[in-house]
Motif scaffolding. Structure first.
Motif, PDB file in Angstrom:
ATOM      1  N   PRO A 173       0.800  -1.231   0.000  1.00 10.36           N
ATOM      2  CA  PRO A 173       0.000   0.000   0.000  1.00 10.36           C
ATOM      3  C   PRO A 173       0.830   1.277   0.000  1.00 10.36           C
ATOM      4  O   PRO A 173       0.403   2.290  -0.565  1.00 10.36           O
ATOM      5  CB  PRO A 173      -0.827  -0.120   1.285  1.00 10.36           C
ATOM      6  CG  PRO A 173      -0.033  -1.026   2.169  1.00 10.36           C
ATOM      7  CD  PRO A 173       0.599  -2.002   1.234  1.00 10.36           C
ATOM      8  N   ASP A 174       2.020   1.247   0.629  1.00 11.82           N
ATOM      9  CA  ASP A 174       2.825   2.473   0.684  1.00 11.82           C
ATOM     10  C   ASP A 174       3.203   2.968  -0.709  1.00 11.82           C
ATOM     11  O   ASP A 174       3.302   4.178  -0.944  1.00 11.82           O
ATOM     12  CB  ASP A 174       4.094   2.240   1.506  1.00 11.82           C
ATOM     13  CG  ASP A 174       3.811   2.200   3.000  1.00 11.82           C
ATOM     14  OD1 ASP A 174       2.629   2.086   3.373  1.00 11.82           O
ATOM     15  OD2 ASP A 174       4.763   2.275   3.797  1.00 11.82           O
ATOM     16  N   VAL A 207      -7.524   0.494  -6.253  1.00 16.00           N
ATOM     17  CA  VAL A 207      -6.354   0.279  -7.101  1.00 16.00           C
ATOM     18  C   VAL A 207      -6.450  -1.124  -7.694  1.00 16.00           C
ATOM     19  O   VAL A 207      -6.563  -2.107  -6.949  1.00 16.00           O
ATOM     20  CB  VAL A 207      -5.054   0.426  -6.288  1.00 16.00           C
ATOM     21  CG1 VAL A 207      -3.845   0.057  -7.139  1.00 16.00           C
ATOM     22  CG2 VAL A 207      -4.926   1.853  -5.763  1.00 16.00           C
ATOM     23  N   PRO A 208      -6.421  -1.261  -9.028  1.00 18.68           N
ATOM     24  CA  PRO A 208      -6.617  -2.581  -9.644  1.00 18.68           C
ATOM     25  C   PRO A 208      -5.651  -3.648  -9.128  1.00 18.68           C
ATOM     26  O   PRO A 208      -6.049  -4.790  -8.890  1.00 18.68           O
ATOM     27  CB  PRO A 208      -6.402  -2.306 -11.139  1.00 18.68           C
ATOM     28  CG  PRO A 208      -6.775  -0.866 -11.309  1.00 18.68           C
ATOM     29  CD  PRO A 208      -6.324  -0.191 -10.052  1.00 18.68           C
ATOM     30  N   ALA A 231      -6.673  -7.013  -7.146  1.00 20.32           N
ATOM     31  CA  ALA A 231      -6.258  -8.332  -7.626  1.00 20.32           C
ATOM     32  C   ALA A 231      -5.572  -9.124  -6.514  1.00 20.32           C
ATOM     33  O   ALA A 231      -5.782 -10.340  -6.375  1.00 20.32           O
ATOM     34  CB  ALA A 231      -5.324  -8.185  -8.828  1.00 20.32           C
ATOM     35  N   GLU A 232      -4.749  -8.433  -5.706  1.00 25.40           N
ATOM     36  CA  GLU A 232      -4.077  -9.119  -4.605  1.00 25.40           C
ATOM     37  C   GLU A 232      -5.063  -9.546  -3.521  1.00 25.40           C
ATOM     38  O   GLU A 232      -4.926 -10.627  -2.940  1.00 25.40           O
ATOM     39  CB  GLU A 232      -2.990  -8.228  -3.998  1.00 25.40           C
ATOM     40  CG  GLU A 232      -1.628  -8.421  -4.609  1.00 25.40           C
ATOM     41  CD  GLU A 232      -1.184  -9.870  -4.536  1.00 25.40           C
ATOM     42  OE1 GLU A 232      -1.076 -10.427  -3.424  1.00 25.40           O
ATOM     43  OE2 GLU A 232      -0.950 -10.461  -5.598  1.00 25.40           O
ATOM     44  N   GLU A 279       2.112  -5.246 -12.248  1.00 27.10           N
ATOM     45  CA  GLU A 279       1.616  -5.118 -13.626  1.00 27.10           C
ATOM     46  C   GLU A 279       0.178  -4.629 -13.634  1.00 27.10           C
ATOM     47  O   GLU A 279      -0.641  -5.023 -12.789  1.00 27.10           O
ATOM     48  CB  GLU A 279       1.705  -6.478 -14.327  1.00 27.10           C
ATOM     49  CG  GLU A 279       1.355  -6.430 -15.797  1.00 27.10           C
ATOM     50  CD  GLU A 279       1.554  -7.786 -16.455  1.00 27.10           C
ATOM     51  OE1 GLU A 279       1.657  -7.842 -17.690  1.00 27.10           O
ATOM     52  OE2 GLU A 279       1.626  -8.790 -15.725  1.00 27.10           O
ATOM     53  N   ARG A 280      -0.127  -3.773 -14.579  1.00 31.42           N
ATOM     54  CA  ARG A 280      -1.484  -3.262 -14.706  1.00 31.42           C
ATOM     55  C   ARG A 280      -2.469  -4.400 -14.969  1.00 31.42           C
ATOM     56  O   ARG A 280      -2.194  -5.277 -15.775  1.00 31.42           O
ATOM     57  CB  ARG A 280      -1.589  -2.230 -15.835  1.00 31.42           C
ATOM     58  CG  ARG A 280      -1.064  -0.852 -15.445  1.00 31.42           C
ATOM     59  CD  ARG A 280      -1.279   0.135 -16.560  1.00 31.42           C
ATOM     60  NE  ARG A 280      -0.955   1.478 -16.159  1.00 31.42           N
ATOM     61  CZ  ARG A 280      -1.793   2.324 -15.593  1.00 31.42           C
ATOM     62  NH1 ARG A 280      -3.033   1.952 -15.372  1.00 31.42           N
ATOM     63  NH2 ARG A 280      -1.411   3.553 -15.259  1.00 31.42           N
ATOM     64  N   VAL A 281      -3.578  -4.376 -14.270  1.00 36.30           N
ATOM     65  CA  VAL A 281      -4.592  -5.437 -14.400  1.00 36.30           C
ATOM     66  C   VAL A 281      -5.643  -5.011 -15.408  1.00 36.30           C
ATOM     67  O   VAL A 281      -6.133  -3.895 -15.358  1.00 36.30           O
ATOM     68  CB  VAL A 281      -5.242  -5.724 -13.030  1.00 36.30           C
ATOM     69  CG1 VAL A 281      -6.300  -6.812 -13.158  1.00 36.30           C
ATOM     70  CG2 VAL A 281      -4.175  -6.112 -12.017  1.00 36.30           C
TER      71      VAL A 281
END
Length: 222
Positions: free
Chosen positions: A166-167, A180-181, A185-186, A220-222
């Motif tokens: 998160p930081d 945040v995508p 995802a995580e 990586e962008r999701v």
């Protein structure tokens, strides 16, 4: 309970409630499955570690992949002396990295396609480096206890959420972390791992999941 992880709405909840939710979910798992849950998260840091390892002072992060393999093997058979010492050396090196100038400096960064550069300091999200250190130390204690036919210590769950980072997203301007995508995802992977651990497991299935995660770029962008 696994659905709770995906229902967080703001930064305060993300920082505080995800670890609490993970700890609550872990109450339904035995110690071995909790340790495997942590290993699955560690496996998702392998690709990021390989990228960061090119930076001065961060070379040790290239060893995460081999370490994941050794830990997985150690669940099934005692490690060799060389493997045990390798785990111990990495455990110590991670602690040293968390207190090094390379970690705290602002210029040590890698490019992130489609995003802001990722600084080594961004691994401080959820105290990532120290939680990796603690996870490895816990595994070493487990191995020693089993070899001496003693009761092993109870596993901790803090490793499981370190992949959220998160930081990094706060530093790079995210307005709402839960949107945040990559974080979404995580969160899905964390809850998915819990469901996986509640299913009919085999070491082969765990190995397959670990290998998939070792190739994953969590930035990586999701």
């Amino acid at each position: 309970m696994s659905e709770r992880i995906g229902q967080l709405e703001d930064e305060e909840l993300l920082y505080n409630d995800v670890p609490a939710s993970v700890e609550e979910m872990a109450e339904s798992l035995d110690d071995a499955k909790i340790r495997v849950w942590g290993l699955l998260s560690l496996a998702r840091l392998v690709k990021l570690g390989e990228k960061l390892a090119v930076l001065p002072g961060c070379e040790v992060l290239a060893e995460l992949g081999a370490t994941v393999d050794t830990i997985l093997k150690s669940f099934q058979e005692p490690p060799t002396e060389e493997e045990f010492n390798g785990l111990k050396d990495l455990c110590d090196a991670l602690y040293d990295l968390s207190d090094s100038p390379e970690f705290w400096g602002t210029g040590n960064a890698i490019d992130v396609p489609g995003g802001e550069p990722f600084q080594v300091f961004d691994l401080n999200g959820m105290l990532s480096i120290l939680e990796m250190n603690a996870y490895l130390n816990g595994q070493l204690e487990l191995i020693c206890a089993l070899m001496q036919e003693e009761e092993p210590p109870s596993p901790e769950t803090d490793m499981i959420a370190v992949t959220l980072l998160p930081d990094y997203y706060v530093r790079t301007g995210a307005d709402n972390l839960a949107e945040v995508p990559q974080i979404k995802a995580e969160l899905e992977r964390i809850s998915g791992d819990y469901d996986f651990l509640c299913s009919n497991l085999t070491w082969e299935l765990i190995q397959q999941r670990v290998e998939t995660y070792k190739k994953l770029d969590i930035l990586e962008r999701v």
